[in-house]
Design an enzyme around this catalytic site. Structure first.
Site, short mmCIF file in Angstrom:
data_model
loop_
_atom_site.label_atom_id
_atom_site.label_comp_id
_atom_site.label_asym_id
_atom_site.label_seq_id
_atom_site.Cartn_x
_atom_site.Cartn_y
_atom_site.Cartn_z
N GLU A 174 -8.63 0.55 -10.00
CA GLU A 174 -8.04 1.40 -11.06
C GLU A 174 -8.77 1.26 -12.39
OE1 GLU A 174 -3.81 0.76 -11.24
OE2 GLU A 174 -3.47 1.66 -9.26
N GLU A 293 -3.51 2.52 -2.02
CA GLU A 293 -2.20 2.16 -2.58
C GLU A 293 -1.30 3.38 -2.47
OE1 GLU A 293 -1.72 0.19 -6.34
OE2 GLU A 293 -3.64 -0.86 -6.15
#
Length: 500
Positions: A174, A293
């Protein structure tokens, strides 16, 4: 009133072979995922390494093929060297990502040992937040090089003569997010990811690499981030990642169960962006997707604000899931299977205690949340070839979506065992759905089992009563002359298995 839907399933309507890694999961050094989750040396079920065997058995039931580790936000501040060598000599570190204290009792080698116990591969992440090329290439050398070099010989000195042969590696986590330690622009990340990828593959050309995509589809840089990152990394990586979490914050069930349509669009958008760069570069290589995710996450948000900073393994992100969450998780699995031609890796985030299908009590039992069941069903029965199912079903509109089909379904053909499995969610809140499905190409197939997960309370959990939200095999379906007729209960997850 009964809602009716039609579906056609043909063994020649192939989406693609399902990569079993689509049923992967995730263990981060976060909350009680590691400590009191998979590892609790004082627990009655603990093995010689301190791993809870009751948890191991539940993970085996899920047939998890791949587990991402060690993060997550955690990895962007992690020094992998802290987690190898004698445990007594390992440092305690402040984890800035989750504001806790990491003891490093469990590290790379121990986690790989645990993964072997549950029959899973490890999807290892490297730190591109506070670290870079050198640490990443050393990590690959430590894990994968046979012997005769500094880092491989160090691994051997730690008691691991054979290389770990980790195949899949994530290039950070991320990195588009301002919350991330070492947050970067797309150009900054793309450059470091490309150079790190080159060095890692020079150490071990057999590995596969995942570049960071957007943290979610609502990021202001979404799509431009993917395009820029892939401009830099296209020739050096194999996958681009996707992350998404959903929640029923407005308590609007119809809108909540439609959120898998957002997931569909997210997948489609990333495929388009990756293929744009493929066309721009004139490349013959296709970048596939790693949805590493995904889950429901919102129940624990308020409780997490009260965590005492710098605690060791506090109860963070411990969502207690409801029946309605299980329905959405089922639809999210269906969404990924519908694009099995491009989604090759996926990781339910996470596996134990932290937004997880498995929960543990310290010193006590391990138990299954409602989301455990659709995840298990898909993993166990969803191996083979994903088929393109032609569906005609009535639709409804909600606050954020239009034309939401009441029937959400996908079919999987296990050619080796001659089994056809249909996964289906009935989103209708009050009416059964009568499914008429043409399966003429599967001549001689009969009903093997019709599993149903249903409950009259959408907010039902398994926290107090472990058998409150559990599936049964009393689904109503039959086959007659190549036609499958099935009654799908209002608000239900269904697994219809057919074979000879």
């Amino acid at each position: 009133m009964t809602v009716k839907a039609k579906m056609t399933v043909d063994k020649e309507y192939k989406i693609g072979q399902i990569d079993e890694r689509i049923y992967g999961s995730f263990i981060e050094h976060l909350g009680r995922a590691v400590y009191e989750g998979i590892y609790e040396p004082d627990h009655p079920s603990a093995d010689e390494q301190g791993f809870r065997t009751d948890v191991i058995e539940l993970v085996k039931q899920l047939r998890v093929p791949l587990v991402r580790y060690p993060g997550g936000n955690f990895v962007s501040g992690y020094n992998w060297e802290d987690g190898v060598g004698p445990v007594s000599e390992r440092p305690r570190r402040l984890d800035l990502a989750w504001r806790t204290t990491e003891t490093n009792q469990i590290g790379t080698n121990e986690f790989i040992d645990w993964a072997k116990k549950v029959n899973a591969e490890v999807n290892m992440a490297v730190n591109l937040g506070t670290r870079g090329i050198n640490e990443a290439r050393n990590f690959v050398e430590y894990c994968n090089h046979p012997s005769g070099s500094y880092w491989s010989d160090l691994r051997i000195s730690h008691g691991y003569k054979e290389p770990h042969k980790i195949k899949t590696w994530c290039l950070g986590n991320e990195m588009d997010g301002p919350w991330q330690i070492g947050h970067k622009t797309a150009n900054e990340y793309g450059r470091i990811a490309a150079e790190t990828a080159k060095a890692m593959k020079w150490v071990d050309p057999s590995i596969e690499l995942v570049a960071c995509g957007s943290s979610n589809r609502k990021m202001p840089t979404f799509a431009e981030w993917e395009a820029t990152v892939l401009e830099h990394t296209y020739d050096h990586v194999d996958y681009i990642s996707l992350h998404t979490y959903y929640g029923n914050r407005d308590n609007d069930l119809g809108n909540y169960l439609a959120q898998s349509l957002d997931m569909d669009q997210f997948i489609y958008s990333v495929i388009c962006t990756a293929d744009y760069i493929k066309a721009k570069k004139g490349s013959k290589k296709t970048i596939n997707l790693s949805f590493d995710e995904w889950n429901v996450w919102y129940h624990s948000n308020e409780a997490d604000k009260k965590i005492e900073p710098w605690s060791i393994a506090p109860p963070q992100l411990e969502d207690i899931y409801t029946f309605e969450d299980a329905l959405l998780v089922g639809s999210m699995l269906i969404s990924m299977l519908k694009r099995a031609d491009r989604v090759k890796i996926a990781c339910l985030a996470q596996l134990v205690n932290v937004i997880a299908p498995i929960m543990t009590e310290k010193g006590g039992e391990a138990w299954k949340q409602p989301i455990f069941y659709p995840y298990m069903h898909a993993s166990v029965f969803g191996r083979g070839t994903a088929l393109h199912s032609i569906i005609s079903a009535p639709k409804y509109d909600s606050k954020d979506f239009t034309d939401i089909p009441y029937l959400d379904a996908v079919s999987v053909h296990d050619e080796d065992n001659e089994v056809l499995t249909i996964f289906a969610v009935n989103r209708h809140q009050t009416e059964n759905l009568l499914l008429d499905c043409d399966i003429r190409s599967f001549e001689g197939y009969k009903i093997l089992e019709h599993i149903v997960l249903e409950h009259d309370d959408v907010k039902a959990t398994n926290k107090q009563n472990r058998s409150n939200v559990v599936p049964h095999s009393n689904g109503k379906s039959k086959v007659d002359n190549g036609q499958l007729e099935a009654s799908l209960s209002a608000l239900s997850w269904n697994v219809i298995r057919l074979g000879k």
